[in-house]
Design a protein around this motif. Structure first.
Motif, short mmCIF file in Angstrom:
data_model
loop_
_atom_site.label_atom_id
_atom_site.label_comp_id
_atom_site.label_asym_id
_atom_site.label_seq_id
_atom_site.Cartn_x
_atom_site.Cartn_y
_atom_site.Cartn_z
N ASP A 18 52.83 -12.21 15.27
CA ASP A 18 51.46 -11.68 15.21
C ASP A 18 51.25 -10.62 16.30
N LEU A 20 50.58 -7.94 19.14
CA LEU A 20 51.39 -6.89 19.77
C LEU A 20 52.87 -7.06 19.47
N ASP A 39 59.64 -16.94 17.42
CA ASP A 39 58.21 -17.28 17.33
C ASP A 39 58.07 -18.71 16.80
N GLN A 41 55.71 -19.52 14.73
CA GLN A 41 55.20 -19.42 13.35
C GLN A 41 56.36 -19.07 12.41
N ASP A 65 59.55 -23.27 19.52
CA ASP A 65 58.37 -23.46 20.36
C ASP A 65 58.80 -23.18 21.80
N LEU A 66 58.30 -22.08 22.36
CA LEU A 66 58.74 -21.68 23.71
C LEU A 66 58.31 -22.67 24.79
N ASP A 92 56.90 -11.46 24.84
CA ASP A 92 55.50 -11.13 24.49
C ASP A 92 54.67 -12.39 24.24
N TYR A 157 46.20 -19.45 32.04
CA TYR A 157 46.72 -18.12 31.69
C TYR A 157 46.91 -17.25 32.94
N LYS A 161 50.43 -15.68 34.23
CA LYS A 161 50.70 -14.23 34.23
C LYS A 161 51.03 -13.75 35.65
N ILE A 191 43.45 -5.35 23.20
CA ILE A 191 44.05 -4.99 21.91
C ILE A 191 43.52 -5.88 20.79
N THR A 193 44.00 -8.09 18.32
CA THR A 193 44.99 -9.07 17.89
C THR A 193 44.32 -10.45 17.75
N PRO A 194 45.00 -11.39 17.10
CA PRO A 194 44.43 -12.74 16.99
C PRO A 194 44.02 -13.34 18.33
N SER A 196 42.75 -11.86 20.91
CA SER A 196 41.47 -11.28 21.33
C SER A 196 40.33 -11.76 20.44
N TYR A 200 37.47 -12.56 23.15
CA TYR A 200 36.75 -11.45 23.76
C TYR A 200 35.26 -11.43 23.41
N1 NAD Z 1 45.09 -9.32 23.33
C1 NAD Z 1 44.89 -8.61 24.43
O1 NAD Z 1 43.91 -7.85 24.54
C2 NAD Z 1 45.86 -8.70 25.56
C3 NAD Z 1 45.52 -8.11 26.80
C4 NAD Z 1 46.43 -8.17 27.85
C5 NAD Z 1 47.66 -8.78 27.66
N2 NAD Z 1 47.97 -9.35 26.46
C6 NAD Z 1 49.28 -9.96 26.31
O2 NAD Z 1 49.95 -9.33 25.22
C7 NAD Z 1 50.88 -10.26 24.62
C8 NAD Z 1 50.61 -10.33 23.13
O3 NAD Z 1 49.30 -10.84 22.93
P1 NAD Z 1 48.59 -10.76 21.52
O4 NAD Z 1 47.20 -10.35 21.78
O5 NAD Z 1 49.44 -10.00 20.57
O6 NAD Z 1 48.58 -12.32 21.15
P2 NAD Z 1 48.64 -13.03 19.71
O7 NAD Z 1 48.02 -14.37 19.88
O8 NAD Z 1 48.06 -12.12 18.70
O9 NAD Z 1 50.20 -13.18 19.45
C9 NAD Z 1 50.98 -14.05 20.27
C10 NAD Z 1 52.27 -14.40 19.57
O10 NAD Z 1 52.93 -15.42 20.37
C11 NAD Z 1 53.35 -16.47 19.51
N3 NAD Z 1 53.37 -17.76 20.20
C12 NAD Z 1 52.29 -18.45 20.68
N4 NAD Z 1 52.69 -19.63 21.15
C13 NAD Z 1 54.04 -19.70 20.99
C14 NAD Z 1 55.01 -20.70 21.27
N5 NAD Z 1 54.67 -21.90 21.78
N6 NAD Z 1 56.30 -20.43 20.98
C15 NAD Z 1 56.64 -19.25 20.40
N7 NAD Z 1 55.77 -18.29 20.10
C16 NAD Z 1 54.47 -18.50 20.39
C17 NAD Z 1 52.29 -16.49 18.39
O11 NAD Z 1 52.74 -17.18 17.24
C18 NAD Z 1 52.06 -15.00 18.16
O12 NAD Z 1 53.00 -14.46 17.25
C19 NAD Z 1 50.67 -11.59 25.35
O13 NAD Z 1 51.65 -11.74 26.35
C20 NAD Z 1 49.29 -11.43 25.97
O14 NAD Z 1 49.15 -12.24 27.09
C21 NAD Z 1 47.10 -9.32 25.41
#
Ligand code: NAD
Length: 252
Positions: A18, A20, A39, A41, A65-66, A92, A157, A161, A191, A193-194, A196, A200
């Motif tokens: 999903d 980014l 992932d 999923q 599962d990480l 990611d 979180y 980070k 961004i 994404t799910p 956010s 947000y």
């Molecule tokens: N969304 C934002 O605005 C934002 C801002 C700053 C940083 N980030 C960072 O960007 C990165 C991507 O975030 P995103 O918004 O795309 O998130 P998202 O929730 O849309 O996607 C996260 C992905 O990680 C996978 N995931 C979650 N738990 C997992 C697990 N236990 N094992 C394996 N995979 C797992 C999910 O299935 C998904 O595919 C993250 O590191 C997030 O912290 C996001």
């Protein structure tokens, strides 16, 4: 190695199903990079791998599962056994559970740290010796504003980070002699994404950008050698804008 050097090379990418991670997978595949997609999923990541293969690159979906360190280590070893040492590792995957500190259980807190910080350690550990043996590699952990500042409701979180930044700093020093670049990359903007969607405020959503706009930066990061850039915290939005501008100028 320039941007074109990644064609035919392998990238190990976590969180590819999903958001980014998905956009990064599509960008790297469009540039000819082969991908191992980690992932939790399973169905989504299998469908993505299938789709990327139709672009003419190789891709391997890995359902894991990480938060499970042993399963993650086994999954990385299995991937290295199948495709060899990767050119790049991009971690990611993350979860963000907004919750007051008084409501966190230790188990819930630990799980979020395990996905983000333990995941960074175990994934990097799994590719470290293979990257040393091949003489190069680039490791990138996705960062966040929460890696530098504290935010309310983020007592899992934010420290996770922050921890990734610390791990990056140590590995970048230790990786230099082996030509392994280790950096973090923040998004530079919220961004769409799910993650956010669930978190947000309406004001933050107004400034959200598509993850596709950040994806070009990751082709640059995947190509890095330690002599070019290591130990840095990049802004993926700025790097992507520069790459897009450069290609527009080259086309003009
Ligand atoms: N969304 C934002 O605005 C934002 C801002 C700053 C940083 N980030 C960072 O960007 C990165 C991507 O975030 P995103 O918004 O795309 O998130 P998202 O929730 O849309 O996607 C996260 C992905 O990680 C996978 N995931 C979650 N738990 C997992 C697990 N236990 N094992 C394996 N995979 C797992 C999910 O299935 C998904 O595919 C993250 O590191 C997030 O912290 C996001």
């Amino acid at each position: 190695m320039g941007l074109h050097g990644i064609r035919g090379q392998w990238c190990f990418l976590s969180g590819a199903a999903d958001g980014l991670g998905n956009a990064i997978a599509r960008e790297l595949a469009a540039r000819g990079m082969n991908l191992v997609l980690f992932d939790v999923q399973e169905a989504k990541v299998a469908a993505l791998a299938h789709e990327l293969q139709s672009l003419g690159v190789q891709s391997l979906p890995v359902a894991v599962d990480l938060a499970d360190a042993a399963a993650t280590a086994t999954a990385v070893d299995h991937a290295v056994g199948k495709v060899g040492a990767p050119r790049a590792l991009i971690h990611d995957a993350a979860v963000l559970t907004p919750r007051p500190f008084r409501e966190w259980s230790f188990e819930g807190w630990r799980r979020e740290l395990d996905i983000i910080l333990q995941g960074a350690f175990v994934l990097a550990k799994g590719v470290w010796e293979p990257m040393i043996a091949q003489g190069h590699g680039s490791i990138v952990f996705i960062s966040s504003g929460s890696a530098l500042r504290g935010f309310p409701l983020e007592s899992a979180y934010t420290p996770a980070k922050h921890g990734q930044e610390g791990l990056m700093k140590v590995l970048s020093i230790e990786g230099a002699e082996f030509n392994i670049a280790v950096n973090t990359a923040t998004t530079g903007a919220p961004i769409d994404t799910p993650m956010s969607w669930g978190h947000y405020t309406p004001e933050m959503r107004e400034g959200m950008i598509s993850p596709r706009r950040l994806a070009p930066a990751f082709a640059y990061f995947a190509a890095l050698d330690a002599g070019q850039a290591t130990g840095l915290r990049f802004d993926a939005f700025q790097v992507s804008e520069a790459i897009t501008l450069q290609s527009q100028v080259a086309r003009a």
